[in-house]
Design an enzyme around this catalytic site. Structure first.
Site, PDB file in Angstrom:
ATOM      1  N   LYS A 291       0.822  -1.220   0.000  1.00  0.00           N
ATOM      2  CA  LYS A 291       0.000   0.000   0.000  1.00  0.00           C
ATOM      3  C   LYS A 291       0.856   1.271   0.000  1.00  0.00           C
ATOM      4  O   LYS A 291       2.050   1.228   0.293  1.00  0.00           O
ATOM      5  CB  LYS A 291      -0.936  -0.025   1.217  1.00  0.00           C
ATOM      6  CG  LYS A 291      -2.017  -1.125   1.145  1.00  0.00           C
ATOM      7  CD  LYS A 291      -2.982  -1.009   2.323  1.00  0.00           C
ATOM      8  CE  LYS A 291      -4.080  -2.055   2.247  1.00  0.00           C
ATOM      9  NZ  LYS A 291      -5.028  -1.928   3.388  1.00  0.00           N
TER      10      LYS A 291
ATOM     11  N   TYR B  98     -12.578  -1.412  -3.443  1.00  0.00           N
ATOM     12  CA  TYR B  98     -13.085  -1.514  -2.064  1.00  0.00           C
ATOM     13  C   TYR B  98     -14.609  -1.341  -1.997  1.00  0.00           C
ATOM     14  O   TYR B  98     -15.137  -0.947  -0.956  1.00  0.00           O
ATOM     15  CB  TYR B  98     -12.395  -0.483  -1.170  1.00  0.00           C
ATOM     16  CG  TYR B  98     -11.011  -0.916  -0.717  1.00  0.00           C
ATOM     17  CD1 TYR B  98     -10.822  -2.059   0.059  1.00  0.00           C
ATOM     18  CD2 TYR B  98      -9.877  -0.169  -1.038  1.00  0.00           C
ATOM     19  CE1 TYR B  98      -9.570  -2.451   0.492  1.00  0.00           C
ATOM     20  CE2 TYR B  98      -8.608  -0.552  -0.609  1.00  0.00           C
ATOM     21  CZ  TYR B  98      -8.462  -1.700   0.153  1.00  0.00           C
ATOM     22  OH  TYR B  98      -7.217  -2.079   0.591  1.00  0.00           O
TER      23      TYR B  98
ATOM     24  N   PHE C 266     -15.192   4.341   7.389  1.00  0.00           N
ATOM     25  CA  PHE C 266     -13.835   4.699   6.986  1.00  0.00           C
ATOM     26  C   PHE C 266     -13.641   4.706   5.471  1.00  0.00           C
ATOM     27  O   PHE C 266     -12.531   4.908   4.979  1.00  0.00           O
ATOM     28  CB  PHE C 266     -12.808   3.766   7.639  1.00  0.00           C
ATOM     29  CG  PHE C 266     -13.020   2.285   7.361  1.00  0.00           C
ATOM     30  CD1 PHE C 266     -12.598   1.723   6.162  1.00  0.00           C
ATOM     31  CD2 PHE C 266     -13.624   1.464   8.303  1.00  0.00           C
ATOM     32  CE1 PHE C 266     -12.786   0.373   5.901  1.00  0.00           C
ATOM     33  CE2 PHE C 266     -13.822   0.110   8.045  1.00  0.00           C
ATOM     34  CZ  PHE C 266     -13.400  -0.436   6.830  1.00  0.00           C
TER      35      PHE C 266
ATOM     36  N   ARG D 283      -2.619 -14.328   4.234  1.00  0.00           N
ATOM     37  CA  ARG D 283      -3.224 -13.659   5.405  1.00  0.00           C
ATOM     38  C   ARG D 283      -2.373 -13.935   6.648  1.00  0.00           C
ATOM     39  O   ARG D 283      -2.197 -13.058   7.498  1.00  0.00           O
ATOM     40  CB  ARG D 283      -4.671 -14.139   5.653  1.00  0.00           C
ATOM     41  CG  ARG D 283      -5.683 -13.875   4.551  1.00  0.00           C
ATOM     42  CD  ARG D 283      -6.148 -12.459   4.371  1.00  0.00           C
ATOM     43  NE  ARG D 283      -6.593 -11.745   5.521  1.00  0.00           N
ATOM     44  CZ  ARG D 283      -7.282 -10.581   5.447  1.00  0.00           C
ATOM     45  NH1 ARG D 283      -7.637 -10.085   4.259  1.00  0.00           N
ATOM     46  NH2 ARG D 283      -7.610  -9.937   6.513  1.00  0.00           N
TER      47      ARG D 283
ATOM     48  N   THR E 290      -5.542  -7.055  10.599  1.00  0.00           N
ATOM     49  CA  THR E 290      -5.799  -5.743   9.991  1.00  0.00           C
ATOM     50  C   THR E 290      -5.194  -4.612  10.822  1.00  0.00           C
ATOM     51  O   THR E 290      -4.550  -3.714  10.288  1.00  0.00           O
ATOM     52  CB  THR E 290      -7.326  -5.512   9.869  1.00  0.00           C
ATOM     53  OG1 THR E 290      -7.902  -6.620   9.174  1.00  0.00           O
ATOM     54  CG2 THR E 290      -7.634  -4.223   9.140  1.00  0.00           C
TER      55      THR E 290
ATOM     56  N   ARG F 268       2.431  -6.734   8.788  1.00  0.00           N
ATOM     57  CA  ARG F 268       1.756  -5.578   9.388  1.00  0.00           C
ATOM     58  C   ARG F 268       2.357  -5.225  10.750  1.00  0.00           C
ATOM     59  O   ARG F 268       2.482  -4.046  11.088  1.00  0.00           O
ATOM     60  CB  ARG F 268       0.249  -5.843   9.478  1.00  0.00           C
ATOM     61  CG  ARG F 268      -0.426  -5.643   8.118  1.00  0.00           C
ATOM     62  CD  ARG F 268      -1.825  -6.153   8.103  1.00  0.00           C
ATOM     63  NE  ARG F 268      -2.595  -5.665   6.944  1.00  0.00           N
ATOM     64  CZ  ARG F 268      -3.772  -6.158   6.593  1.00  0.00           C
ATOM     65  NH1 ARG F 268      -4.327  -7.130   7.303  1.00  0.00           N
ATOM     66  NH2 ARG F 268      -4.405  -5.679   5.541  1.00  0.00           N
TER      67      ARG F 268
ATOM     68  N   ASN G 269      -1.978   0.245   6.798  1.00  0.00           N
ATOM     69  CA  ASN G 269      -1.484  -1.030   7.337  1.00  0.00           C
ATOM     70  C   ASN G 269      -0.648  -1.843   6.340  1.00  0.00           C
ATOM     71  O   ASN G 269      -0.619  -3.056   6.370  1.00  0.00           O
ATOM     72  CB  ASN G 269      -2.652  -1.846   7.904  1.00  0.00           C
ATOM     73  CG  ASN G 269      -3.712  -2.160   6.868  1.00  0.00           C
ATOM     74  OD1 ASN G 269      -3.598  -1.752   5.724  1.00  0.00           O
ATOM     75  ND2 ASN G 269      -4.730  -2.895   7.266  1.00  0.00           N
TER      76      ASN G 269
HETATM   77  P1  IDP Z   1      -8.153  -6.452   5.630  1.00  0.00           P
HETATM   78  O1  IDP Z   1      -7.327  -5.503   4.775  1.00  0.00           O
HETATM   79  O2  IDP Z   1      -7.343  -7.029   6.755  1.00  0.00           O
HETATM   80  O3  IDP Z   1      -8.863  -7.507   4.820  1.00  0.00           O
HETATM   81  P2  IDP Z   1     -10.731  -5.103   5.850  1.00  0.00           P
HETATM   82  O4  IDP Z   1     -11.647  -5.208   7.023  1.00  0.00           O
HETATM   83  O5  IDP Z   1     -11.097  -5.806   4.583  1.00  0.00           O
HETATM   84  O6  IDP Z   1      -9.271  -5.560   6.349  1.00  0.00           O
HETATM   85  O7  IDP Z   1     -10.554  -3.558   5.557  1.00  0.00           O
HETATM   86  C1  IDP Z   1      -9.960  -3.098   4.349  1.00  0.00           C
HETATM   87  C2  IDP Z   1      -8.996  -1.984   4.676  1.00  0.00           C
HETATM   88  O8  IDP Z   1      -9.735  -0.882   5.204  1.00  0.00           O
HETATM   89  C3  IDP Z   1      -7.974  -2.301   5.775  1.00  0.00           C
HETATM   90  O9  IDP Z   1      -6.848  -3.032   5.313  1.00  0.00           O
HETATM   91  C4  IDP Z   1      -7.597  -0.924   6.241  1.00  0.00           C
HETATM   92  O10 IDP Z   1      -6.696  -0.261   5.335  1.00  0.00           O
HETATM   93  C5  IDP Z   1      -8.949  -0.211   6.194  1.00  0.00           C
HETATM   94  N1  IDP Z   1      -9.652  -0.314   7.491  1.00  0.00           N
HETATM   95  C6  IDP Z   1     -10.258  -1.410   8.012  1.00  0.00           C
HETATM   96  N2  IDP Z   1     -10.824  -1.149   9.223  1.00  0.00           N
HETATM   97  C7  IDP Z   1     -10.557   0.162   9.448  1.00  0.00           C
HETATM   98  C8  IDP Z   1     -10.876   1.056  10.526  1.00  0.00           C
HETATM   99  O11 IDP Z   1     -11.518   0.680  11.526  1.00  0.00           O
HETATM  100  N3  IDP Z   1     -10.433   2.354  10.398  1.00  0.00           N
HETATM  101  C9  IDP Z   1      -9.743   2.791   9.303  1.00  0.00           C
HETATM  102  N4  IDP Z   1      -9.422   1.998   8.275  1.00  0.00           N
HETATM  103  C10 IDP Z   1      -9.824   0.699   8.343  1.00  0.00           C
HETATM  104 MG    MG Z   2     -10.358  -7.358   3.438  1.00  0.00          MG
END
Ligand code: IDP
Ligand code: MG
Length: 140
Positions: free
Chosen positions: A10, A50, A58, A86, A92, A103, A113
């Site tokens: 990213k 997304y 968010f 994963r 996350t 991460r 992240n």
């Molecule tokens: P993942 O990337 O581990 O699959 P997801 O829940 O699919 O996590 O969320 C996609 C992306 O959205 C995350 O990688 C992160 O960049 C962002 N994200 C997820 N949860 C939050 C949050 O609570 N606050 C801000 N950004 C978030």
């Molecule tokens: Mg995801």
């Protein structure tokens, strides 16, 4: 279980100079890289990629972040690729990520992240096809 997954290094990780280190982790973890490219996502690409998160609070920040600078998109191959990747990237939220995960070592916070990983074989296929043509993927 499928053999392919989709990854993104990213914009935060590229900006912080971690592209090479993360690329190395990918190889160390035993993935074959089927394709990779650097690109700066457009708003349209980030919103489309997304789309499942469109209703999340968010979402707008996430799109802004993902379009803030170049990222590297990759198609990866390994047995049980989705789960293996994963496991390699960790939770996350980097505060919850295990030791030695990408991460844990390179993420700034829950949004910035460092990396993306597909969450299912079906989404891995869709996400690879979102950024790569079949002709761009190495075949062994
Ligand atoms: P993942 O990337 O581990 O699959 P997801 O829940 O699919 O996590 O969320 C996609 C992306 O959205 C995350 O990688 C992160 O960049 C962002 N994200 C997820 N949860 C939050 C949050 O609570 N606050 C801000 N950004 C978030
Ligand atoms: Mg995801």
């Amino acid at each position: 279980m499928g053999t392919k997954t989709f990854a993104i290094i990213k914009p935060d990780a590229v900006k912080n100079g971690y592209t090479g280190k993360i690329y190395d982790r990918i190889l160390q973890a035993g993935f074959n890289i089927l394709s990779a490219k650097l690109l700066k996502m457009t708003n349209e690409q980030a919103e489309g990629f997304y789309n499942v998160h469109r209703e999340r609070p968010f979402f707008n920040d996430l799109v802004e972040f993902m379009t803030s600078g170049p990222c590297m998109v990759l198609a990866l191959e390994k047995s049980n690729a989705v789960a293996a990747w994963r496991e390699t990237i960790g939770a996350t939220n980097p505060d919850e990520a295990k030791e030695n995960t990408i991460r844990k070592d390179f993420a700034s916070n829950v949004q910035e992240n460092a990396v993306h990983g597909s969450d299912s074989d079906e989404n891995a296929e869709k996400e690879i096809a979102f950024f790569f043509t079949d002709a761009e993927l190495l075949t062994n």
